[in-house]
Design a protein around this motif. Sequence first.
Motif, mmCIF file in Angstrom:
data_model
loop_
_atom_site.group_PDB
_atom_site.id
_atom_site.type_symbol
_atom_site.label_atom_id
_atom_site.label_comp_id
_atom_site.label_asym_id
_atom_site.label_seq_id
_atom_site.Cartn_x
_atom_site.Cartn_y
_atom_site.Cartn_z
ATOM 1 N N THR A 2 32.605 45.131 -30.415
ATOM 2 C CA THR A 2 31.840 44.156 -30.369
ATOM 3 C C THR A 2 30.531 44.015 -31.175
ATOM 4 N N GLN A 10 47.337 47.468 -23.688
ATOM 5 C CA GLN A 10 47.225 47.444 -21.967
ATOM 6 C C GLN A 10 49.044 47.992 -22.843
ATOM 7 N N LYS A 29 37.128 42.011 -27.388
ATOM 8 C CA LYS A 29 37.548 42.745 -26.291
ATOM 9 C C LYS A 29 38.146 42.078 -25.965
ATOM 10 N N THR A 30 38.957 41.350 -25.833
ATOM 11 C CA THR A 30 40.219 40.668 -24.570
ATOM 12 C C THR A 30 41.338 40.834 -25.852
ATOM 13 N N PHE A 31 41.504 40.714 -27.512
ATOM 14 C CA PHE A 31 42.506 41.318 -27.993
ATOM 15 C C PHE A 31 42.721 43.117 -27.547
ATOM 16 N N GLU A 86 33.435 38.494 -27.271
ATOM 17 C CA GLU A 86 34.826 38.262 -25.789
ATOM 18 C C GLU A 86 36.136 38.736 -26.363
ATOM 19 N N PHE A 87 36.471 37.663 -27.135
ATOM 20 C CA PHE A 87 37.645 37.543 -27.807
ATOM 21 C C PHE A 87 38.704 38.622 -28.044
ATOM 22 N N ILE A 122 35.551 49.544 -27.287
ATOM 23 C CA ILE A 122 34.945 48.415 -27.016
ATOM 24 C C ILE A 122 33.394 48.077 -27.236
ATOM 25 N N GLU A 133 38.068 54.743 -24.484
ATOM 26 C CA GLU A 133 37.907 52.656 -25.159
ATOM 27 C C GLU A 133 36.748 52.156 -24.812
ATOM 28 N N ALA A 162 41.589 44.476 -25.565
ATOM 29 C CA ALA A 162 42.640 44.969 -23.742
ATOM 30 C C ALA A 162 43.956 45.096 -23.970
ATOM 31 N N PHE A 163 44.565 44.022 -24.376
ATOM 32 C CA PHE A 163 45.885 42.992 -24.704
ATOM 33 C C PHE A 163 46.436 44.033 -25.690
ATOM 34 N N ASP A 171 34.074 35.716 -31.651
ATOM 35 C CA ASP A 171 33.411 35.953 -30.953
ATOM 36 C C ASP A 171 33.542 37.539 -29.609
#
Length: 98
Positions: A65, A87, A79-81, A76-77, A61, A57, A83-84, A74
């Motif tokens: 990035t 998960q 990364k969040t996507f 950060e977006f 990431i 992971e 991670a979602f 972005d």
Amino acid sequence: MTDQTARAAALLAEHRESIDRLDAIIVFTLAERFKHTQAVGKLKAAHDLPPSDPAREAAQIARLTDLATEADLDPEFAKTFLAFIIQEVIKHHEQHQS
Ligand SMILES: O=C(O)C(=O)C[C@]1(C(=O)O)C=C[C@@H](O)C=C1
């Protein structure tokens, strides 16, 4: 309707057509990704491997990035996507193991 509002409406419709095509690509791409992760989940369950792999992971990431930055998205977006999605994959992996 003025010429300007008609032109704006036509532009909006063009953008929406592209957005609809891109949304379809996202759905098909996600479905393809989940097909592979389902296979990975079965492999992991069959060989007693843990559902998550933090080192993998971290590499994903870092790669995402860089890609996001290059693509002017972005990071950060991105990364969040990721991670979602991961998960959800881990939830599927856990279901294979139970
Ligand atoms: O590559 C794996 O080992 C997977 O299980 C796939 C995946 C992913 O969705 O990319 C999911 C969970 C892991 O923590 C790392 C990556």
